[in-house]
Design a protein around this motif. Structure first.
Motif, short mmCIF file in Angstrom:
data_model
loop_
_atom_site.label_atom_id
_atom_site.label_comp_id
_atom_site.label_asym_id
_atom_site.label_seq_id
_atom_site.Cartn_x
_atom_site.Cartn_y
_atom_site.Cartn_z
N LEU A 180 -0.29 39.36 22.36
CA LEU A 180 -1.22 38.91 23.38
C LEU A 180 -0.48 38.30 24.57
O LEU A 180 -0.87 38.49 25.72
CB LEU A 180 -2.20 37.91 22.78
N GLN A 181 0.59 37.57 24.30
CA GLN A 181 1.39 37.01 25.38
C GLN A 181 2.01 38.12 26.23
O GLN A 181 2.02 38.03 27.46
CB GLN A 181 2.51 36.13 24.82
N LEU A 231 0.86 41.22 26.54
CA LEU A 231 -0.21 41.88 27.28
C LEU A 231 -0.59 41.07 28.52
O LEU A 231 -0.78 41.63 29.60
CB LEU A 231 -1.44 42.06 26.39
N THR A 232 -0.68 39.76 28.37
CA THR A 232 -1.01 38.89 29.50
C THR A 232 0.08 38.96 30.56
O THR A 232 -0.22 39.01 31.76
CB THR A 232 -1.21 37.44 29.01
N HIS A 251 -0.22 42.17 32.43
CA HIS A 251 -1.36 42.04 33.35
C HIS A 251 -0.93 41.28 34.61
O HIS A 251 -1.28 41.66 35.72
CB HIS A 251 -2.52 41.34 32.66
N HIS A 286 -9.55 37.74 26.79
CA HIS A 286 -8.67 36.62 26.41
C HIS A 286 -8.64 35.58 27.52
O HIS A 286 -8.77 34.38 27.26
CB HIS A 286 -7.27 37.17 26.13
N ARG A 287 -8.50 36.04 28.76
CA ARG A 287 -8.47 35.11 29.89
C ARG A 287 -9.81 34.39 30.03
O ARG A 287 -9.86 33.19 30.31
CB ARG A 287 -8.13 35.85 31.18
N LEU A 344 -0.92 48.44 31.38
CA LEU A 344 -2.05 48.32 30.47
C LEU A 344 -2.94 49.56 30.55
O LEU A 344 -3.12 50.13 31.62
CB LEU A 344 -2.90 47.10 30.84
N TYR A 392 -3.08 49.80 23.62
CA TYR A 392 -3.21 48.76 24.64
C TYR A 392 -2.31 48.97 25.85
O TYR A 392 -2.60 48.43 26.92
CB TYR A 392 -2.93 47.38 24.04
N THR A 445 -7.23 41.83 27.59
CA THR A 445 -6.62 40.76 28.38
C THR A 445 -7.68 39.99 29.16
O THR A 445 -7.63 38.76 29.22
CB THR A 445 -5.58 41.35 29.35
#
Length: 110
Positions: free
Chosen positions: A4-5, A7-8, A11, A72-73, A61, A44, A69
């Motif tokens: 997830l980190q 992916l962020t 982004h 999540h944000r 992405l 992803y 993402t």
């Protein structure tokens, strides 16, 4: 969590190279490559070769990754907003109470 980190970060950076991600996260390139492979298998991210230099691959992405993402944000934005509302709401209520007490004390002095 590491996925997830990353992916962020993708982004935030837009299309990035694996080396850019490794440097930013202070991870070994091999660790990032393994994580990117997992993310690609899950749908992803996508990898695209540079048109100028075929040795360079950019990671971006997919719509599925962008959606994850964004959610999540949004989740963390809601947590942050609730935390600030709680803190500021409490401070404002406390301040209002103290001002009311001061006003009462000043009225009693008359």
């Amino acid at each position: 969590m590491k996925e997830l980190q990353i992916l962020t970060l993708i982004h935030t950076l837009g299309a990035a190279r694996a080396t850019d991600i490794a440097k930013n996260q202070k991870l070994a390139l091999s660790t990032v490559t393994i994580t990117l492979n997992r993310l690609e298998d899950k749908g992803y991210i996508k990898r695209e070769r540079s048109k100028e230099d075929r040795r360079v691959t950019y990671i971006d992405l997919t719509p599925k990754g962008a959606k994850l993402t964004a959610s999540h944000r949004e989740f963390f934005q809601n947590i942050t907003n609730n935390l600030f509302a709680s803190v500021y709401g409490t401070t404002e209520n406390k301040l209002a109470g103290e001002l009311a007490d001061l006003h009462t004390s000043l009225e009693n002095m008359k």
